[in-house]
Design an enzyme around this catalytic site. Structure first.
Site, short mmCIF file in Angstrom:
data_model
loop_
_atom_site.label_atom_id
_atom_site.label_comp_id
_atom_site.label_asym_id
_atom_site.label_seq_id
_atom_site.Cartn_x
_atom_site.Cartn_y
_atom_site.Cartn_z
N HIS A 148 0.87 -1.18 0.00
CA HIS A 148 0.00 0.00 0.00
C HIS A 148 0.90 1.22 0.00
O HIS A 148 1.72 1.41 0.90
CB HIS A 148 -0.92 0.02 1.21
CG HIS A 148 -1.88 1.18 1.19
ND1 HIS A 148 -3.12 1.11 0.57
CD2 HIS A 148 -1.78 2.43 1.68
CE1 HIS A 148 -3.74 2.27 0.69
NE2 HIS A 148 -2.94 3.09 1.36
N CYS A 149 0.74 2.07 -1.01
CA CYS A 149 1.63 3.22 -1.18
C CYS A 149 0.91 4.51 -0.75
O CYS A 149 -0.06 4.91 -1.39
CB CYS A 149 2.08 3.33 -2.63
SG CYS A 149 3.19 4.73 -2.92
N PRO A 150 1.38 5.17 0.31
CA PRO A 150 0.72 6.41 0.74
C PRO A 150 0.90 7.55 -0.26
O PRO A 150 0.08 8.48 -0.29
CB PRO A 150 1.42 6.74 2.07
CG PRO A 150 2.73 6.04 2.00
CD PRO A 150 2.50 4.79 1.19
#
Length: 318
Positions: A148-150
């Site tokens: 999951h890439c912020p």
């Protein structure tokens, strides 16, 4: 009237967009600094042409990575209403696993938990396909989840991994191009060769920002290139998927060329464009026949026992 709990969740979801807003502002400022302060009014038409090509591809791939919705597992992986009721009635874990094994026997599932149990998601009420994981931030199961890439406020997985790779590539080229073409003016800044105007400060900070981002992006892009060549996700690099013969980091590796095509597809005309061209449906993947990587020990027989069930898939890539 909406419950207070849902309002607080919505507030948190708004905060998730702050990193995306930060990147967007940095990119918008870099456009102003390079085009308006550095190039306009000077004979640099070639610079502007190359810059705008890289800028468009960078923004396009970033947009695709952000707004491509993760793909849900196919409906056959979801439990039917009767299976859900049957599972809920069973208290013993062994009995629940027997029910899940009965459901999974007709599905292309070749991996399990470390203990050999069927991978089941209690939140989504489905049998997890191979390489699928539940993301707590997205609150759903993500096919071939990488991380999951912020910075994109999205999960990077099967649906957008190609876009993410292109985003890293074009953003790296974008930063390197700015660093290379701004270098001479950065040197002039320190030798007092630039006129004392507002532009000199934009030039200085533009060089610093582009060069620092170039270093971090180069390491990240190189790491993901290695993952693509090995046909691994970030999660699989830290925890190997478990097959019938045990954990195997190279269980999905088909060789560098075929691994690359798994992500970018067979048609070369789409490789450099943020257009979906990855192979497969994200729920089932061909597995290797022989474990040939020296960093991963081979099984006693030298073969993956689960491959027999996926031979039809492997034949497509041989």
């Amino acid at each position: 009237m909406a419950p207070s709990g849902s309002r607080s969740v919505d507030c948190w979801r708004v905060l998730y967009w702050i990193p995306v807003l930060f990147i967007s502002l940095i990119v918008a400022w870099s456009y102003y600094a390079y085009v308006v302060q550095l190039c306009i009014g000077k004979a640099r038409s070639i610079y502007l042409l190359v810059y705008h090509v890289l800028f468009i591809m960078f923004v396009w791939t970033y947009w695709q990575t952000i707004f491509t919705k993760p793909m849900n597992p196919l409906k056959e992986f979801h439990l039917s209403h009767s299976d859900k009721e049957l599972l809920e009635r069973e208290d013993r874990r062994e009995s629940q696993q027997e029910i899940l094994r009965r459901i999974a026997k007709d599905l292309p599932i070749y991996t399990s938990t470390m203990s050999g149990a069927i991978r089941y998601c209690d939140h989504c009420l489905l049998l997890k396909p191979d390489r699928c994981h539940h993301c707590s931030a997205c609150d759903m199961c993500i096919l071939k989840m990488d991380h999951h890439c912020p910075w994109v406020n999205n999960c990077v997985g099967f649906a957008n991994y190609k876009f993410f790779m292109l985003f890293l590539a074009y953003s790296l080229l974008y930063c390197l191009f700015i660093t290379a073409t701004d270098l001479q003016y950065f040197i002039q800044f320190w030798t007092n060769g630039l006129p004392d105007t507002q532009a000199k400060f934009h030039i200085m900070f533009l060089f610093f920002a582009a060069s620092m981002f170039s270093v971090s992006l180069a390491f990240l892009f190189a790491y993901h290139c290695w993952l693509v060549c090995k046909n691994r996700s970030t999660l699989e690099a830290f925890r190997a998927p478990t097959f019938q013969h045990g954990p195997d980091k190279n269980g999905f590796s088909l060789g560098t060329s075929k691994n690359f095509r798994q992500v970018f597809g067979d048609e070369k005309k789409y490789w450099l464009l943020p257009v979906f061209s990855s192979l497969g449906d994200g729920c089932s993947f061909p597995t290797c026949l022989v474990n040939a990587d020296p960093e991963q020990p081979s099984s006693p027989s030298g073969r993956n026992p689960s491959v027999k069930r996926s031979m039809a898939q492997n034949e497509l890539f041989i």
